[in-house]
Design a protein around this motif. Structure first.
Motif, PDB file in Angstrom:
ATOM      1  N   LYS A 196       0.837  -1.203   0.000  1.00 24.76           N
ATOM      2  CA  LYS A 196       0.000   0.000   0.000  1.00 24.76           C
ATOM      3  C   LYS A 196       0.874   1.256   0.000  1.00 24.76           C
ATOM      4  CE  LYS A 196      -3.867   2.161   2.462  1.00 24.76           C
ATOM      5  NZ  LYS A 196      -4.805   2.038   3.617  1.00 24.76           N
ATOM      6  N   THR A 197       1.956   1.229   0.773  1.00 26.26           N
ATOM      7  CA  THR A 197       2.871   2.366   0.828  1.00 26.26           C
ATOM      8  C   THR A 197       3.569   2.572  -0.513  1.00 26.26           C
ATOM      9  OG1 THR A 197       3.271   2.047   3.190  1.00 26.26           O
ATOM     10  CG2 THR A 197       4.919   3.294   1.964  1.00 26.26           C
ATOM     11  N   TYR A 199       2.468   1.750  -3.501  1.00 27.60           N
ATOM     12  CA  TYR A 199       1.515   2.327  -4.456  1.00 27.60           C
ATOM     13  C   TYR A 199       1.447   3.848  -4.284  1.00 27.60           C
ATOM     14  CZ  TYR A 199      -0.404  -2.312  -5.534  1.00 27.60           C
ATOM     15  OH  TYR A 199      -0.573  -3.604  -5.939  1.00 27.60           O
ATOM     16  N   LYS A 200       1.416   4.294  -3.051  1.00 24.75           N
ATOM     17  CA  LYS A 200       1.329   5.726  -2.770  1.00 24.75           C
ATOM     18  C   LYS A 200       2.585   6.451  -3.232  1.00 24.75           C
ATOM     19  CE  LYS A 200       0.384   9.012   0.969  1.00 24.75           C
ATOM     20  NZ  LYS A 200       0.069   9.157   2.421  1.00 24.75           N
ATOM     21  N   SER A 203       2.690   6.485  -7.165  1.00 25.11           N
ATOM     22  CA  SER A 203       1.713   7.400  -7.770  1.00 25.11           C
ATOM     23  C   SER A 203       2.132   8.855  -7.568  1.00 25.11           C
ATOM     24  CB  SER A 203       0.320   7.153  -7.182  1.00 25.11           C
ATOM     25  OG  SER A 203       0.303   7.407  -5.788  1.00 25.11           O
ATOM     26  N   GLN A 204       2.727   9.146  -6.409  1.00 22.26           N
ATOM     27  CA  GLN A 204       3.214  10.507  -6.161  1.00 22.26           C
ATOM     28  C   GLN A 204       4.423  10.816  -7.030  1.00 22.26           C
ATOM     29  OE1 GLN A 204       3.932  10.474  -1.939  1.00 22.26           O
ATOM     30  NE2 GLN A 204       1.817  10.996  -1.408  1.00 22.26           N
ATOM     31  N   ASP A 210      -4.678  10.534  -7.314  1.00 20.93           N
ATOM     32  CA  ASP A 210      -5.253   9.530  -6.416  1.00 20.93           C
ATOM     33  C   ASP A 210      -5.281   8.169  -7.094  1.00 20.93           C
ATOM     34  OD1 ASP A 210      -5.668  11.451  -4.494  1.00 20.93           O
ATOM     35  OD2 ASP A 210      -7.727  11.887  -5.156  1.00 20.93           O
ATOM     36  N   THR A 212      -6.255   3.904  -6.323  1.00 21.54           N
ATOM     37  CA  THR A 212      -6.755   2.804  -5.509  1.00 21.54           C
ATOM     38  C   THR A 212      -6.561   1.518  -6.291  1.00 21.54           C
ATOM     39  OG1 THR A 212      -8.439   4.213  -4.475  1.00 21.54           O
ATOM     40  CG2 THR A 212      -8.746   1.819  -4.318  1.00 21.54           C
ATOM     41  N   ARG A 213      -5.871   0.574  -5.670  1.00 18.10           N
ATOM     42  CA  ARG A 213      -5.621  -0.700  -6.350  1.00 18.10           C
ATOM     43  C   ARG A 213      -6.899  -1.510  -6.424  1.00 18.10           C
ATOM     44  NH1 ARG A 213      -4.300  -3.724 -10.021  1.00 18.10           N
ATOM     45  NH2 ARG A 213      -2.749  -5.402  -9.780  1.00 18.10           N
TER      46      ARG A 213
END
Length: 326
Positions: A196-197, A199-200, A203-204, A210, A212-213
């Motif tokens: 999850k981290t 992915y964030k 994406s940044q 924004d 969401t997987r």
């Protein structure tokens, strides 16, 4: 008259060093003049294209394909994995059973080595050793993420401005979480937090916005589609690694309780986040199509010697934790 060269006289290319992965659609695969070829029809003409089987790892047969018995015989002799799959090469499941999306047909040999299998099963039934092996896999995963996300290739990507100090901090925290995990459930929870981290962060770094997987096949945005696509390619490499070493895909160290082919998912995790995840966001921002993205991922796998890494990781893990009695 010069002596004929028999297939057994040719040098075998290690699977980890082979260059080709084929995805074919709307064609016929057959043997022509002793060579394996695929045939496409253009108008009244049939075009024949050679498949260098000695230098090929996987052949994926998509929509509108057929393969002859003679071609399958030659694939088996060369140790090529053949799979039937869906459109565009995905979804791709790695397993030795027929599925709605793909079925792997693995070449058979009675003379493949058994040392890695013997080492693997010698520790696999011990829950503590199996957890230790799972932790070892996750440490390898962390090392690959740090290596590739902060490597020279990613630094050349203009569309990926990564906060490396933030990444290092998160990986260090995950490293501690791995060591402190007392069960597979705790380890999988740590894994979920890391993913999850990542992915964030990705994406940044790509300025994707924004994200969401989505579950498999449920994402309509480019990043989700590319993640699915690239991950399935990683599953294919992992399936090759298990076949080369002879370790059954059901003997997983982390995903085994819920997945018949869990070892494939365990192995694929070693390269998915490191090589696929950032490229999916970069490709999405570049507006690439599926074919261009697939080539991007395959090139990345080749340049990083991903298959070689998976095979060696499996071999070393078997040797590290397994010591069968004589």
């Amino acid at each position: 008259m010069p002596a004929l060269i028999m297939p057994t006289d040719l040098k075998t290319i290690l699977h980890s060093k082979r260059a080709n992965i084929y995805y074919l659609q709307y064609c016929r695969v057959l043997v022509n003049a002793g060579r394996v070829e695929y045939v496409t029809d253009e108008g009244k003409e049939s075009l024949y294209w050679n498949i260098p089987i000695a230098n090929t790892t996987i052949v994926m047969l998509g929509t509108g394909t057929s393969v002859t018995q003679a071609a399958m015989r030659e694939f088996a002799r060369a140790g090529v994995l053949v799979g039937f799959c869906g459109d565009g090469g995905t979804p791709l499941y790695a397993g030795n059973e027929v599925d709605i999306d793909v079925s792997w047909l693995t070449p058979q040999s009675e003379y493949r080595p058994t040392e890695y299998l013997q080492n693997w099963v010698s520790f696999w039934f011990d829950e503590d050793k199996r957890l230790a092996a799972a932790k070892h896999f996750q440490q390898l995963r962390i090392a690959q993420i740090e290596r590739h996300w902060t490597g020279s290739r990613m630094q050349r990507e203009k569309g990926f401005e990564l906060n490396t100090s933030h990444l290092t901090e998160k990986l260090s925290r995950f490293h501690e979480g791995i060591e402190g995990a007392a069960s597979q459930n705790e380890l999988m929870l740590q894994e979920a937090h890391l993913t999850k981290t990542l992915y964030k962060l990705a994406s940044q770094a790509a300025q994707y916005g924004d994200f969401t997987r989505a579950k498999r096949g449920g994402g309509s945005d480019s990043a989700n589609r590319f993640l699915d696509h690239g991950n399935y390619l990683a599953y294919g490499l992992a399936a090759v690694a298990t076949w080369v070493t002879g370790v059954p895909q059901g003997l997983a160290v982390l995903h085994g309780k819920t997945r018949r082919g869990g070892l494939v998912f365990d192995l694929a995790d070693l390269i998915k986040d490191a090589l696929v995840l950032p490229q999916a966001f970069i490709a999405a921002m570049e507006g690439e199509d599926e074919q261009t993205f697939r080539q991007r991922i395959i090139t990345g796998f080749q340049q990083s010697e991903a298959l070689d890494f998976l095979i060696v990781s499996l071999q070393q893990t078997a040797a590290l934790f397994g010591h069968p009695e004589e």
